[in-house]
Design a protein around this motif. Sequence first.
Motif, PDB file in Angstrom:
ATOM      1  N   THR A 192      -3.287  11.364   2.531  1.00 46.51           N
ATOM      2  CA  THR A 192      -3.049   9.968   2.121  1.00 46.51           C
ATOM      3  C   THR A 192      -1.572   9.685   2.328  1.00 46.51           C
ATOM      4  O   THR A 192      -0.710  10.321   1.699  1.00 46.51           O
ATOM      5  CB  THR A 192      -3.434   9.748   0.646  1.00 46.51           C
ATOM      6  N   GLN A 219      -5.387   1.351   0.698  1.00 48.27           N
ATOM      7  CA  GLN A 219      -4.931   0.284  -0.197  1.00 48.27           C
ATOM      8  C   GLN A 219      -3.942  -0.605   0.546  1.00 48.27           C
ATOM      9  O   GLN A 219      -2.982  -0.115   1.149  1.00 48.27           O
ATOM     10  CB  GLN A 219      -4.262   0.871  -1.445  1.00 48.27           C
ATOM     11  N   GLY A 234       4.066  -0.500   3.677  1.00 45.71           N
ATOM     12  CA  GLY A 234       3.567  -0.435   2.315  1.00 45.71           C
ATOM     13  C   GLY A 234       2.086  -0.151   2.225  1.00 45.71           C
ATOM     14  O   GLY A 234       1.587   0.191   1.139  1.00 45.71           O
ATOM     15  N   ASP A 235       1.355  -0.286   3.330  1.00 45.96           N
ATOM     16  CA  ASP A 235      -0.083   0.035   3.306  1.00 45.96           C
ATOM     17  C   ASP A 235      -0.285   1.534   3.086  1.00 45.96           C
ATOM     18  O   ASP A 235       0.426   2.356   3.671  1.00 45.96           O
ATOM     19  CB  ASP A 235      -0.749  -0.361   4.623  1.00 45.96           C
ATOM     20  N   ALA A 236      -1.248   1.880   2.243  1.00 43.74           N
ATOM     21  CA  ALA A 236      -1.649   3.277   2.063  1.00 43.74           C
ATOM     22  C   ALA A 236      -2.848   3.548   2.972  1.00 43.74           C
ATOM     23  O   ALA A 236      -3.810   2.774   2.976  1.00 43.74           O
ATOM     24  CB  ALA A 236      -2.006   3.561   0.619  1.00 43.74           C
ATOM     25  N   ARG A 252      -0.961  -3.209   0.795  1.00 42.57           N
ATOM     26  CA  ARG A 252       0.215  -3.539   0.004  1.00 42.57           C
ATOM     27  C   ARG A 252       0.149  -4.999  -0.424  1.00 42.57           C
ATOM     28  O   ARG A 252      -0.235  -5.868   0.354  1.00 42.57           O
ATOM     29  CB  ARG A 252       1.479  -3.326   0.823  1.00 42.57           C
ATOM     30  N   LEU A 275       4.944   5.889  10.123  1.00 46.12           N
ATOM     31  CA  LEU A 275       4.033   6.726   9.348  1.00 46.12           C
ATOM     32  C   LEU A 275       4.454   8.170   9.562  1.00 46.12           C
ATOM     33  O   LEU A 275       4.478   8.660  10.699  1.00 46.12           O
ATOM     34  CB  LEU A 275       2.586   6.522   9.817  1.00 46.12           C
ATOM     35  N   ARG A 315       1.614   6.610   3.372  1.00 50.62           N
ATOM     36  CA  ARG A 315       1.993   5.196   3.229  1.00 50.62           C
ATOM     37  C   ARG A 315       2.927   4.805   4.362  1.00 50.62           C
ATOM     38  O   ARG A 315       3.853   5.552   4.706  1.00 50.62           O
ATOM     39  CB  ARG A 315       2.687   4.958   1.879  1.00 50.62           C
TER      40      ARG A 315
END
Length: 356
Positions: free
Chosen positions: A84, A136, A64-66, A138, A93, A86
């Motif tokens: 970019t 970003q 879930g991390d961007a 998550r 990835l 996620r």
Amino acid sequence: MKSLALFLSVWLGLAGLIGCSSTANYQASNLPQQLAAPKTVNAKKIDMTALAGTVQPADRLTPGDAVILTVATGIEQEKPPEWTLRVAEDGSLNVPLVGPVAVAGMRLTDAEKLLAFESVRRGVYVSPNVTLRIEQRRAHHVTVLGAVNKPQTYELPAGGSDLMTAISMAEGFSENANTIAQIRHPPGTGVRLAAMAQTQQVAYPNAPVPPPVPDQFELDLLRLDEVPENHRQLVDGSVVMIYEKPERYINVTGLVRQSDMIEMPKDGDMRLMDAISQAGGLSESLADKVKIIRKRPDDSEVVIEASIRDAMKGGPANLRLAPNDLVSVEETPLTYTLGTIKTFIRFGFSSAVPGI
């Protein structure tokens, strides 16, 4: 007077036989520890730091991390391309031209090395310079229900989603909280976590392999030393249920003013003299012998004998009671005889006075 003396001697003999008919298995003053009633624990006294999971490094990737990925080959005429991306739920990835690479659980620098290696191995680049930075994090949405002060759904940082954070967000345990919690993860969470652990094991061979995490389980918050650390971690969609304390009762009978089921306090212990007091006290002031019938975990029963005179002095004789104990204030030769005398005098006096 002779007839009264003869009457009393007969009753004393019969009462003596009654009083000797059985012997308790144990004495309250020296009860074995394994038969002692457990102490009532207030959940508010639980060490909250014990509920914390493993501290995750700030640069460790989670599903879930961007992230922003840059691949420099050294032949670019302009700024190297960046994407970019996620991290997928399965921990991979999906890198343009290269394909999916499992990176969840890895630190950024190690993930960069792995992505560079895979891009060369798969014949996409010759000697790339790969950089990653987290765009970003998550957030995990965790629901806390049951005996907490503010039950609702909370947004927790992915790297800090554990029992301590969740219960703290819910403003702690309520007065009615038990020490048993249930954790429910979304279906398939255990499989996903196992896949992440396998990826992390490949990247960090010396890291310990965490035990599997079931999608639903219960744990005792007072025995967390028996619980693996990864069982305290929460994921997106986890539900934490803090159970309420069940109602607990003691049955008091025999020589008390009101035989009854006595409710035990939710946040403290009940002792023998507390139970007798709540049953209205003794119906016969000279009563002293008490039997407590207690069930073991295997449903077998033990009998514990106690003395009211000793219990009034405090200490182990004033036995801590367990839920479902049967407390019986017993007849003794003395109470049996005294009751008989009272009956004899009452009926004798009544028959001697007209109209009574």
